[in-house]
Enzyme design. Structure first.
Site, short mmCIF file in Angstrom:
data_model
loop_
_atom_site.label_atom_id
_atom_site.label_comp_id
_atom_site.label_asym_id
_atom_site.label_seq_id
_atom_site.Cartn_x
_atom_site.Cartn_y
_atom_site.Cartn_z
N GLU A 236 0.80 -1.24 0.08
CA GLU A 236 -0.16 -0.02 0.03
C GLU A 236 0.98 1.05 0.08
O GLU A 236 0.69 2.30 -0.81
CB GLU A 236 -0.91 0.03 1.16
N ASP B 89 0.99 3.84 -2.97
CA ASP B 89 0.92 5.37 -3.11
C ASP B 89 2.08 6.28 -3.47
O ASP B 89 1.67 7.36 -4.23
CB ASP B 89 0.35 5.64 -1.60
N SER C 177 -6.83 1.77 -4.16
CA SER C 177 -5.95 2.45 -3.64
C SER C 177 -4.87 3.05 -4.67
O SER C 177 -4.07 3.99 -4.13
CB SER C 177 -4.96 1.13 -2.96
#
Length: 516
Positions: free
Chosen positions: A236, A240, A435
């Site tokens: 994650e 990002d 995400s």
């Protein structure tokens, strides 16, 4: 968190932990008391820009009332709680006390909880605090009494190596990101509730894309959280920062690491919104949980922190979930994900994108539920009423006839089988999920801010006024319940970005004073 015994891509939430018995340890605990704001609620900083408060002016007008702070301090002393900090501009009072003192002060029973995988025990609290009438009106929430997870990261790894993958730069070209802009003079805040950032991976990844200068990344520890590489959530974190770093290489990144608790999540958003060192203008959030999994006080506290952020001119991009219309809830009923469902969030849904050379060949709703590969979240909020800017979007009525906020607002490539090429823990990987869409939009808005000369702030009124003319309208597919259609829909919102067209429309709105 050890997720070894849970299904792939499953992160358990609070309700999935079993109660073991009362919490009998005596070590002090730290809690965050979130206070009501003084004055009327601040208006979001919308586009075209009106006068916007400085962070200092905001504190004076909408921070905590000194009288409320004094009341809470007296209450704390009465119950033997010590003050460890006070941020009136953020409306928080930090208190510390023994579990016994906290239970007496707030009228709760603390318990021990554990997930089925046998991971470490957690402190939990099944009931909201019960405060005396002399104190209760001043308090929105008491956070930190329950330390069970409130959110899961919305990323997905494909089960097999997909044949169609993209670098963020390729997606930026397909989505017509403005080519002369790189997000210079902007800072993007990234909220993380787990995992860790590895500078060497980030540098190597950015260099591999041919980007001359690696963006600066500042790691900010919040409420005892820290960057801890080595776990599954690294996927994650690196997704990002690598998407933002690739698509807004002129911007700075500030990554706020907080514990995955209501206290941590609130503190990360609030501290980022009021950060006078990094001054973020965009905030990217790829974590969340079904609306009904949140306690009312926690949800209200989070909402107030996001309200602060948009009043200060930030744009908040939020992933809307990877489990289709149920948002992963076991009851099979429609649910939307929070904080994506907040009216202050630009909720980001997911598509499946297949390029044909340098152009988009097809783009449909991401739905791989049949092969257990996820699907975009989306639906109708049960907590937030239909906002005025969605009044003409033909949002369907939600459960029990409630006219709720429709989710998402926008979309982008999210199917892990048309996923993003990233580097995580020294390995080249492909990752998808909504995400990826939140940082994609965060990077685009950083580019917008650079050109517009001011932060976009809350983009909803502008985006819905502009309509699908500056988006790629997705009209095929479904998320298990809701179907794509012409115009806004509860799978992909207004659509995926047509970056230059959207920037031109925003610039025209500014020039005309808001007339479109």
């Amino acid at each position: 968190m050890n997720t070894a015994s849970f299904p792939r891509n499953h992160w358990p939430l609070a309700a999935e932990a079993r109660y073991l018995g009362p919490h009998e340890a005596t070590a002090p605990l730290d809690v965050t008391v979130v206070l009501r704001r003084r004055g009327a609620h601040p208006a979001p900083a919308t586009w075209p820009p009106q006068a916007r408060p400085t962070r200092e002016a905001f504190a004076a007008q909408w921070g905590a009332d000194p009288a409320d702070v004094d009341t809470l301090r007296g209450f704390a002393r009465q119950h033997g709680l010590s003050e460890t900090g006070c941020d009136p501009h953020r409306r928080v009072l930090h208190l510390r006390g023994t579990p016994q003192a906290l239970q007496q002060a707030f009228g709760v029973e603390l318990g021990r909880y554990q997930f089925a995988d046998g991971s470490a025990e957690m402190i939990g609290c099944r009931q909201p605090p019960n405060l005396p009438a002399s104190v209760a009106p001043a308090v929105i929430a008491v956070l930190g009494l329950d330390r069970r997870p409130v959110a899961r990261p919305h990323f997905r790894r494909p089960s097999a190596q997909p044949s169609v993958t993209y670098t963020p730069l390729q997606l930026g070209q397909l989505y017509a990101f403005p080519t002369t802009l790189d997000g210079s003079d902007q800072t993007v805040a990234v909220i993380e509730l787990g995992g860790g950032f590895t500078q060497s991976d980030f540098t190597q990844y950015i260099q591999s894309l041919g980007i001359a200068k690696t963006p600066a990344v500042t790691v900010v520890s919040v409420a005892g959280g820290s960057s801890q590489p080595g776990g599954d959530a690294d996927g994650e974190v690196m997704l990002d920062v690598e998407v933002i770093g690739a698509l807004a290489p002129g911007a700075n990144l500030a990554v706020y690491f907080a514990p995955n608790t209501d206290q941590g999540f609130y503190e990360a958003i609030s501290q980022a919104a009021h950060d006078t060192a990094n001054h973020p203008t965009v905030m990217s959030i790829s974590w969340g949980g079904p609306e009904n999994s949140w306690s009312a006080p926690s949800l209200a506290a989070m909402e107030s922190a996001m309200q602060d952020a948009v009043a200060l001119g930030l744009t908040i991009t939020v992933a809307c979930g990877d489990s289709g219309f149920t948002d992963g809830a076991s009851d099979g009923q429609p649910h939307v994900d929070f904080p994506a469902s907040s009216p202050y969030a630009l909720a980001c849904g997911g598509t499946r994108l297949v390029a044909n050379g340098g152009t988009i060949g097809s783009e449909t709703v991401w739905n791989e539920l049949a092969s257990n590969e996820g699907a975009t979240g989306g639906g109708i909020s049960t907590q937030f009423a239909l906002p005025s800017w969605q009044a003409n979007a033909k949002v369907p009525v939600g459960a029990q006839g409630f006219a709720g906020r429709g989710v998402p607002d926008v979309a982008g490539d999210a199917d892990p089988n048309t996923g993003y090429q990233v580097r995580v823990d020294g390995q080249e990987q492909v990752i998808g999920g909504t995400s990826a869409v939140a940082p994609l939009w965060a990077a685009l808005i950083a580019r917008f801010n650079q050109q517009l000369g001011q932060s976009l702030g809350d983009p909803h009124t502008a985006f819905y006024t502009i309509g699908t003319s500056a988006f790629r309208d997705i009209t095929q597919g479904n998320n298990g319940k809701f179907k794509a259609t012409t115009g806004w829909d509860a799978c992909t919102g207004l659509g995926s970005p047509n970056g230059q067209a959207l920037l031109d429309a925003l610039a025209a709105m500014k020039a005309s004073g808001g007339k479109h």
